[in-house]
Scaffold this motif. Structure first.
Motif, mmCIF file in Angstrom:
data_model
loop_
_atom_site.group_PDB
_atom_site.id
_atom_site.type_symbol
_atom_site.label_atom_id
_atom_site.label_comp_id
_atom_site.label_asym_id
_atom_site.label_seq_id
_atom_site.Cartn_x
_atom_site.Cartn_y
_atom_site.Cartn_z
ATOM 1 N N VAL A 1 -76.380 34.894 -81.175
ATOM 2 C CA VAL A 1 -76.872 33.833 -80.303
ATOM 3 C C VAL A 1 -76.031 32.579 -80.490
ATOM 4 C CG1 VAL A 1 -78.837 32.336 -79.756
ATOM 5 C CG2 VAL A 1 -79.239 34.717 -80.447
ATOM 6 N N PHE A 2 -75.438 32.093 -79.401
ATOM 7 C CA PHE A 2 -74.757 30.801 -79.405
ATOM 8 C C PHE A 2 -75.691 29.804 -78.722
ATOM 9 C CE2 PHE A 2 -70.998 33.513 -79.862
ATOM 10 C CZ PHE A 2 -70.288 32.827 -80.842
ATOM 11 N N ASP A 3 -76.235 28.883 -79.508
ATOM 12 C CA ASP A 3 -77.118 27.850 -78.963
ATOM 13 C C ASP A 3 -76.258 26.663 -78.547
ATOM 14 O OD1 ASP A 3 -79.048 26.011 -78.312
ATOM 15 O OD2 ASP A 3 -80.113 26.127 -80.230
ATOM 16 N N LEU A 4 -76.118 26.481 -77.235
ATOM 17 C CA LEU A 4 -75.278 25.410 -76.690
ATOM 18 C C LEU A 4 -76.015 24.078 -76.641
ATOM 19 C CD1 LEU A 4 -73.791 27.466 -73.705
ATOM 20 C CD2 LEU A 4 -72.762 27.113 -75.966
ATOM 21 N N ARG A 5 -77.307 24.108 -76.944
ATOM 22 C CA ARG A 5 -78.176 22.926 -76.921
ATOM 23 C C ARG A 5 -78.128 22.251 -75.556
ATOM 24 N NH1 ARG A 5 -79.878 20.467 -82.158
ATOM 25 N NH2 ARG A 5 -79.246 21.954 -83.730
ATOM 26 N N GLU A 6 -78.081 20.898 -75.568
ATOM 27 C CA GLU A 6 -78.095 20.152 -74.297
ATOM 28 C C GLU A 6 -76.688 19.683 -73.922
ATOM 29 O OE1 GLU A 6 -78.453 17.984 -77.808
ATOM 30 O OE2 GLU A 6 -80.116 19.137 -77.028
ATOM 31 N N VAL A 7 -75.688 20.304 -74.540
ATOM 32 C CA VAL A 7 -74.298 19.900 -74.340
ATOM 33 C C VAL A 7 -73.526 21.088 -73.761
ATOM 34 C CG1 VAL A 7 -72.305 18.851 -75.493
ATOM 35 C CG2 VAL A 7 -74.577 18.551 -76.462
ATOM 36 N N LEU B 1 -85.418 32.345 -80.585
ATOM 37 C CA LEU B 1 -84.312 33.208 -81.009
ATOM 38 C C LEU B 1 -83.823 32.878 -82.413
ATOM 39 C CD1 LEU B 1 -82.387 33.420 -77.638
ATOM 40 C CD2 LEU B 1 -83.530 35.310 -78.829
ATOM 41 N N ARG B 2 -83.872 31.605 -82.786
ATOM 42 C CA ARG B 2 -83.420 31.189 -84.115
ATOM 43 C C ARG B 2 -84.230 31.873 -85.206
ATOM 44 N NH1 ARG B 2 -84.558 25.608 -84.355
ATOM 45 N NH2 ARG B 2 -82.951 25.450 -82.769
ATOM 46 N N TYR B 3 -85.512 32.109 -84.947
ATOM 47 C CA TYR B 3 -86.384 32.677 -85.971
ATOM 48 C C TYR B 3 -86.582 34.185 -85.833
ATOM 49 C CZ TYR B 3 -87.022 27.894 -87.304
ATOM 50 O OH TYR B 3 -86.772 26.614 -87.717
ATOM 51 N N GLN B 4 -85.820 34.805 -84.965
ATOM 52 C CA GLN B 4 -85.814 36.262 -84.869
ATOM 53 C C GLN B 4 -84.701 36.789 -85.777
ATOM 54 O OE1 GLN B 4 -88.327 37.828 -83.043
ATOM 55 N NE2 GLN B 4 -88.931 35.674 -83.061
ATOM 56 N N ASP B 5 -84.558 38.096 -85.827
ATOM 57 C CA ASP B 5 -83.501 38.702 -86.641
ATOM 58 C C ASP B 5 -82.202 38.678 -85.834
ATOM 59 O OD1 ASP B 5 -82.167 39.995 -88.669
ATOM 60 O OD2 ASP B 5 -82.860 41.988 -88.086
ATOM 61 N N THR B 6 -81.603 37.486 -85.777
ATOM 62 C CA THR B 6 -80.364 37.299 -85.016
ATOM 63 C C THR B 6 -79.329 36.637 -85.913
ATOM 64 O OG1 THR B 6 -80.912 35.060 -84.265
ATOM 65 C CG2 THR B 6 -81.663 36.878 -82.875
ATOM 66 N N ASN B 7 -78.088 36.709 -85.502
ATOM 67 C CA ASN B 7 -77.044 35.870 -86.087
ATOM 68 C C ASN B 7 -76.919 34.675 -85.150
ATOM 69 O OD1 ASN B 7 -76.810 37.718 -88.087
ATOM 70 N ND2 ASN B 7 -74.694 38.276 -87.662
ATOM 71 N N TYR B 8 -77.408 33.542 -85.625
ATOM 72 C CA TYR B 8 -77.590 32.347 -84.812
ATOM 73 C C TYR B 8 -76.482 31.338 -85.112
ATOM 74 C CZ TYR B 8 -79.769 27.963 -83.316
ATOM 75 O OH TYR B 8 -80.016 26.754 -82.737
ATOM 76 N N VAL B 9 -75.815 30.880 -84.065
ATOM 77 C CA VAL B 9 -74.760 29.874 -84.200
ATOM 78 C C VAL B 9 -75.194 28.617 -83.450
ATOM 79 C CG1 VAL B 9 -72.335 29.318 -83.767
ATOM 80 C CG2 VAL B 9 -72.979 31.665 -84.344
#
Length: 150
Positions: free
Chosen positions: A56-62, A20-28
């Motif tokens: 996209v909100f990437d919550l990672r492992e947290v 998702l980070r490398y797609q055409d998204t607004n990545y947070v």
């Protein structure tokens, strides 16, 4: 009810977030303090609405879902619930996010129904068992990686 909830992509491998980070998204990246500044979140949301892109909100492992909700509230009181419930997309309510300093590309007439209809909100987590609150508010989508080779 499920159709009205935004997806929570559960992917312990982290591959979905990378995709998702490398797609055409607004990545947070919610682990990055710069990304979590209220003004940056406001502009990411406005841009996603204006251009019909996923946010996209990437919550990672947290477990940073509560932090995202707090930062949305810092942008505008009630914004977290408005966004999660999709009410923000009704009756031009998103226009309340505009500021005089945003420039002409974010003028009220620049928002088109066809692009607004393309807007999506995604939360991505590497946590295998997210908290019950997230599972109730969001639509859990489990990523299954193929076992063995391709």
């Amino acid at each position: 009810m499920a159709a009205s909830r935004w997806p929570l992509v559960i992917d312990p491998s982290g591959q979905a977030a990378t995709f998702l980070r490398y797609q055409d998204t607004n990545y947070v990246d919610t682990v990055n303090p710069d990304h979590m500044q209220p003004e940056r979140i406001r502009l990411a949301l406005l841009g996603a609405l204006r251009y019909g892109k996923p946010l996209v909100f990437d919550l990672r492992e947290v477990d940073l879902f509560p932090a995202v909700q707090r930062q949305l509230e810092a942008v505008q009181q009630g914004l977290a619930q408005e966004l999660l419930s999709r009410r923000l997309l009704e009756q031009d309510r998103y226009l309340s996010l505009l500021r005089p300093t945003d420039g002409p590309e974010y003028g009220p007439t620049q928002f088109q129904e066809s692009r607004l209809a393309q807007f999506r909100l995604f939360f991505v987590t590497q946590v295998r068992w997210p908290p019950a609150e997230q599972l109730q508010v969001l639509l859990p989508v489990q990523v299954q990686l193929p076992s063995g080779g391709l």
